[in-house]
Design an enzyme around this catalytic site. Structure first.
Site, PDB file in Angstrom:
ATOM      1  N   LYS A  37     -12.235   6.079   1.182  1.00 21.57           N
ATOM      2  CA  LYS A  37     -11.215   7.075   0.848  1.00 21.57           C
ATOM      3  C   LYS A  37      -9.881   6.371   0.634  1.00 21.57           C
ATOM      4  CE  LYS A  37      -8.405   9.760   3.090  1.00 21.57           C
ATOM      5  NZ  LYS A  37      -7.327   9.788   2.072  1.00 21.57           N
ATOM      6  N   GLY A  80      -3.453   1.512   7.796  1.00 17.10           N
ATOM      7  CA  GLY A  80      -2.496   2.618   7.692  1.00 17.10           C
ATOM      8  C   GLY A  80      -1.562   2.613   8.881  1.00 17.10           C
ATOM      9  N   THR A 128      -1.999   7.101  13.082  1.00 16.26           N
ATOM     10  CA  THR A 128      -3.306   7.462  12.509  1.00 16.26           C
ATOM     11  C   THR A 128      -4.379   6.565  13.116  1.00 16.26           C
ATOM     12  OG1 THR A 128      -2.114   7.857  10.456  1.00 16.26           O
ATOM     13  CG2 THR A 128      -4.494   7.944  10.331  1.00 16.26           C
ATOM     14  N   GLU A 146      -5.877  -2.064  10.858  1.00 17.12           N
ATOM     15  CA  GLU A 146      -4.687  -2.800  10.386  1.00 17.12           C
ATOM     16  C   GLU A 146      -3.547  -1.796  10.332  1.00 17.12           C
ATOM     17  OE1 GLU A 146      -4.676  -5.948   9.992  1.00 17.12           O
ATOM     18  OE2 GLU A 146      -6.828  -6.250  10.132  1.00 17.12           O
ATOM     19  N   CYS A 176       3.560  -3.813   4.709  1.00 17.07           N
ATOM     20  CA  CYS A 176       3.478  -3.872   6.174  1.00 17.07           C
ATOM     21  C   CYS A 176       4.025  -5.193   6.706  1.00 17.07           C
ATOM     22  CB  CYS A 176       2.037  -3.677   6.612  1.00 17.07           C
ATOM     23  SG  CYS A 176       0.929  -4.836   5.790  1.00 17.07           S
ATOM     24  N   GLU A 225       9.070   1.649  12.865  1.00 17.05           N
ATOM     25  CA  GLU A 225       8.772   1.191  11.505  1.00 17.05           C
ATOM     26  C   GLU A 225       9.397   2.163  10.495  1.00 17.05           C
ATOM     27  OE1 GLU A 225       4.756   1.557   9.931  1.00 17.05           O
ATOM     28  OE2 GLU A 225       4.905  -0.468   9.129  1.00 17.05           O
TER      29      GLU A 225
HETATM   30  P1  NAD Z   1      -1.420   6.751   7.001  1.00 16.18           P
HETATM   31  O1  NAD Z   1      -1.888   6.335   8.348  1.00 16.18           O
HETATM   32  O2  NAD Z   1      -0.669   8.010   6.869  1.00 16.18           O
HETATM   33  O3  NAD Z   1      -2.679   6.902   6.008  1.00 16.18           O
HETATM   34  C1  NAD Z   1      -3.562   5.844   5.758  1.00 16.18           C
HETATM   35  C2  NAD Z   1      -4.897   6.415   5.339  1.00 16.18           C
HETATM   36  O4  NAD Z   1      -5.471   7.107   6.431  1.00 16.18           O
HETATM   37  C3  NAD Z   1      -4.806   7.426   4.189  1.00 16.18           C
HETATM   38  O5  NAD Z   1      -5.906   7.257   3.339  1.00 16.18           O
HETATM   39  C4  NAD Z   1      -4.907   8.754   4.933  1.00 16.18           C
HETATM   40  O6  NAD Z   1      -5.406   9.796   4.136  1.00 16.18           O
HETATM   41  C5  NAD Z   1      -5.867   8.398   6.039  1.00 16.18           C
HETATM   42  N1  NAD Z   1      -5.819   9.278   7.228  1.00 16.18           N
HETATM   43  C6  NAD Z   1      -4.762   9.980   7.703  1.00 16.18           C
HETATM   44  N2  NAD Z   1      -5.133  10.677   8.810  1.00 16.18           N
HETATM   45  C7  NAD Z   1      -6.435  10.384   9.026  1.00 16.18           C
HETATM   46  C8  NAD Z   1      -7.379  10.776  10.018  1.00 16.18           C
HETATM   47  N3  NAD Z   1      -7.053  11.616  11.000  1.00 16.18           N
HETATM   48  N4  NAD Z   1      -8.630  10.287   9.945  1.00 16.18           N
HETATM   49  C9  NAD Z   1      -8.977   9.422   8.965  1.00 16.18           C
HETATM   50  N5  NAD Z   1      -8.137   9.025   7.988  1.00 16.18           N
HETATM   51  C10 NAD Z   1      -6.877   9.489   8.027  1.00 16.18           C
HETATM   52  O7  NAD Z   1      -0.627   5.516   6.427  1.00 16.18           O
HETATM   53  P2  NAD Z   1       0.183   5.438   5.054  1.00 16.18           P
HETATM   54  O8  NAD Z   1       1.429   6.237   5.208  1.00 16.18           O
HETATM   55  O9  NAD Z   1      -0.740   5.713   3.930  1.00 16.18           O
HETATM   56  O10 NAD Z   1       0.536   3.882   4.998  1.00 16.18           O
HETATM   57  C11 NAD Z   1       1.658   3.307   5.578  1.00 16.18           C
HETATM   58  C12 NAD Z   1       1.298   2.623   6.875  1.00 16.18           C
HETATM   59  O11 NAD Z   1       0.279   1.664   6.662  1.00 16.18           O
HETATM   60  C13 NAD Z   1       2.461   1.837   7.460  1.00 16.18           C
HETATM   61  O12 NAD Z   1       2.502   2.062   8.848  1.00 16.18           O
HETATM   62  C14 NAD Z   1       2.097   0.392   7.178  1.00 16.18           C
HETATM   63  O13 NAD Z   1       2.652  -0.553   8.046  1.00 16.18           O
HETATM   64  C15 NAD Z   1       0.616   0.448   7.304  1.00 16.18           C
HETATM   65  N6  NAD Z   1       0.001  -0.684   6.628  1.00 16.18           N
HETATM   66  C16 NAD Z   1      -0.550  -1.679   7.383  1.00 16.18           C
HETATM   67  C17 NAD Z   1      -1.105  -2.787   6.771  1.00 16.18           C
HETATM   68  C18 NAD Z   1      -1.740  -3.902   7.569  1.00 16.18           C
HETATM   69  O14 NAD Z   1      -2.443  -4.717   6.983  1.00 16.18           O
HETATM   70  N7  NAD Z   1      -1.512  -3.983   8.861  1.00 16.18           N
HETATM   71  C19 NAD Z   1      -1.105  -2.878   5.379  1.00 16.18           C
HETATM   72  C20 NAD Z   1      -0.517  -1.847   4.644  1.00 16.18           C
HETATM   73  C21 NAD Z   1       0.028  -0.747   5.285  1.00 16.18           C
END
Ligand code: NAD
Length: 484
Positions: free
Chosen positions: A173, A226, A230, A248, A282, A384
């Site tokens: 997804k 993400g 989450t 991650e 990130c 963040e």
């Molecule tokens: P998010 O957590 O809102 O969403 C990430 C994904 O998770 C999306 O596809 C979303 O639909 C899904 N999701 C949301 N709730 C869920 C649930 N309850 N169950 C399963 N899936 C669910 O994050 P975002 O706003 O899309 O991305 C930004 C974040 O990602 C920032 O915190 C950033 O630091 C982090 N990030 C981390 C890395 C890493 O490698 N550590 C890389 C890129 C981004």
């Protein structure tokens, strides 16, 4: 207007409930696509397809699997321009960035794991005169891959490639905020040679489609990138079901600058590590720690450079910063500027929304923002923000630099700028981060372990770490009787 579809069992499919979400182009604020609001019924279909395909895919030879990944890598490269344009439009990032970084890296991810799987091996432990043990590393079955919006195809492919290479079938997804390139990728899957059901893409919201993937009993492992909150929800749902988890998560990364560094090299890199992709990586360094003796020199030179960053239409080839990903995210980032002011921070430059002339007038643009005068423990320096906002913090000596760097709940990546060889080796040992870059930033070798500590995640991606995650080790112990 484009209507995105799920890709399940080798077929494009509308969501079972017929419902769609409106997708807006960040650079213009215009409605431009519709996203399927899939639910557990769609996920059920995808998991069933993946389960049926597993015996076929897991028995493909390594060369056959590798060839499918290689084909997909090449198709992505062949479609570089189309995919880059789509990524830039969907995310708001400069087209040049998508052309030079996002899409080439997505291609490289499949190419890298096409090669890596041919070299993957397992251990053997010899009990001399008694037995020989060897480890089988078998694919897990159906795995879930869930990715964020900041580097859409780049991060989506980074988890799917090792999952497929290791012989698993995938239900993936992408972020609902930036689903377009994952949808375009689904058009290439058959041509790359993947059997139906091996690679399924379900679009939708996290709490519905994402949660349904996490909850499904047949999905045996979840690779998630993400936000930390989450990640905590996913961990709570997956733990009682004993699923394998790779998380991650977020970061609050320091760039640590010593007076003995190569100043010019450091300066251009720190501008990049602060504002690349509008600060929405990130790994971006949002806390800039500067040795006291060069604080003034750094501040003046940094602000001069930051003020020259061209913010505007992502398709303009001179643009260095495009739009933030959504109106909600722009508002969140701007709210942190207000928080910083309330906490006593001084805005040295930026801080405001931008309304460019022309087609981008209603886009979600913001000035690159530099703040100083905040304590290390305030919200601005602890939470963040994930946007083009950085905070300058002076330090007296190495000990204080380490304390400041480590004083957040996150531990993803630190970058260190120094020409002292001793310090370059000494400091990484005490910095609580999964990645420490010395005199560089975002320099990536895909064989290295990638991931964070503390609230930045659990597990590692990259190289063997990813292939180990996506396989189940089984010890086989064969008793060897001595020769009579
Ligand atoms: P998010 O957590 O809102 O969403 C990430 C994904 O998770 C999306 O596809 C979303 O639909 C899904 N999701 C949301 N709730 C869920 C649930 N309850 N169950 C399963 N899936 C669910 O994050 P975002 O706003 O899309 O991305 C930004 C974040 O990602 C920032 O915190 C950033 O630091 C982090 N990030 C981390 C890395 C890493 O490698 N550590 C890389 C890129 C981004």
């Amino acid at each position: 207007m484009k209507k995105i579809q799920n890709f399940i069992n080798g077929q494009f499919a509308d969501p079972t409930n017929g419902e769609y979400l409106k997708i807006y182009e960040p650079a213009t604020g215009n409605l431009y696509a519709l996203l399927p609001l899939s639910n557990s019924k769609d996920v059920e279909k995808a998991v069933r397809a993946a389960k049926n395909a597993f015996p076929i895919w897991s028995h493909f030879s390594i060369d056959q699997r590798s060839a499918c990944l290689r084909n997909l890598s090449e198709i992505i490269s062949d479609n570089l321009d189309m995919l880059s344009a789509a990524e830039s439009k969907d995310n708001g990032k400069p087209l040049k960035l998508a052309q030079n970084v996002d899409i080439p890296r997505a291609s490289k991810n499949f190419g890298f794991f096409a090669d890596a799987i041919t070299q993957f091996s397992s251990e053997s432990h010899h009990m001399v005169g008694t037995a020989i043990n060897y480890t089988l590393r078998q694919p897990i079955g159906v795995v879930g891959c869930i990715s964020p919006w900041n580097l859409p195809l780049y991060l989506f492919s980074w988890k799917i490639a090792p999952a497929l290479a290791a012989g698993n079938c995938v239900v993936a997804k992408p972020s609902e905020v930036t689903p377009m390139t994952a949808y375009l990728l689904s058009k290439f899957i058959k041509d790359a040679g993947f059997p139906d059901g091996v690679f399924n893409i379900v679009h939708g919201l996290g709490p519905e489609a994402g949660q349904a993937i996490v909850d499904h009993p047949e999905v045996k492992a979840i690779s998630f990138t993400g936000g930390t909150q989450t990640g905590a929800k996913i961990a709570a749902a997956a733990a009682p079901k004993f699923k394998k988890l790779s998380l991650e998560l977020g970061g609050k990364n320091p760039a640590i600058i010593f007076a003995d560094c190569d100043f010019d090299k450091m300066l251009s890199n720190v501008v990049l590590s602060s504002f690349a992709n509008q600060g929405q990586i990130c790994l971006c360094g949002s806390r800039i720690l500067i040795e006291e003796s060069i604080y003034g020199k750094f501040k003046t030179a940094f602000i001069e450079k930051v003020k020259k960053i061209k913010v505007g239409d992502p398709i303009d080839k001179d643009t260095k910063m495009g739009a933030l990903v959504s109106k909600e995210h722009l508002e969140k980032v701007l709210s942190y500027v207000e928080i910083a002011k309330a906490e006593g921070g001084k805005i040295l430059c930026g801080g405001n929304r931008i309304y460019p002339e022309g087609r981008c007038e209603q886009g979600y643009f913001m000035e690159p923002t530099v703040i100083e005068g905040l304590s290390a423990d305030c919200r601005t320096n602890q939470e963040e923000i994930f946007g083009p906002v950085v905070s300058l913090i002076p330090f007296k000596n190495e000990k204080e630099a380490v304390e400041l760097a480590n004083c957040t709940s996150y531990g993803l990546a630190a970058s260190l700028w120094t020409s002292d060889v001793g310090r370059a080796h000494r400091m990484p040992e005490v910095l609580d981060f999964g990645i420490v870059w010395v005199n560089c930033w975002l320099l990536r070798d895909l064989r290295t372990p990638f991931g964070g500590v503390k609230n930045s995640g659990m597990g590692r991606e990259g190289g063997w770490e990813a292939l180990r995650f996506f396989t189940e080790p089984k010890n086989v112990c064969i008793k060897v009787d001595p020769l009579d």
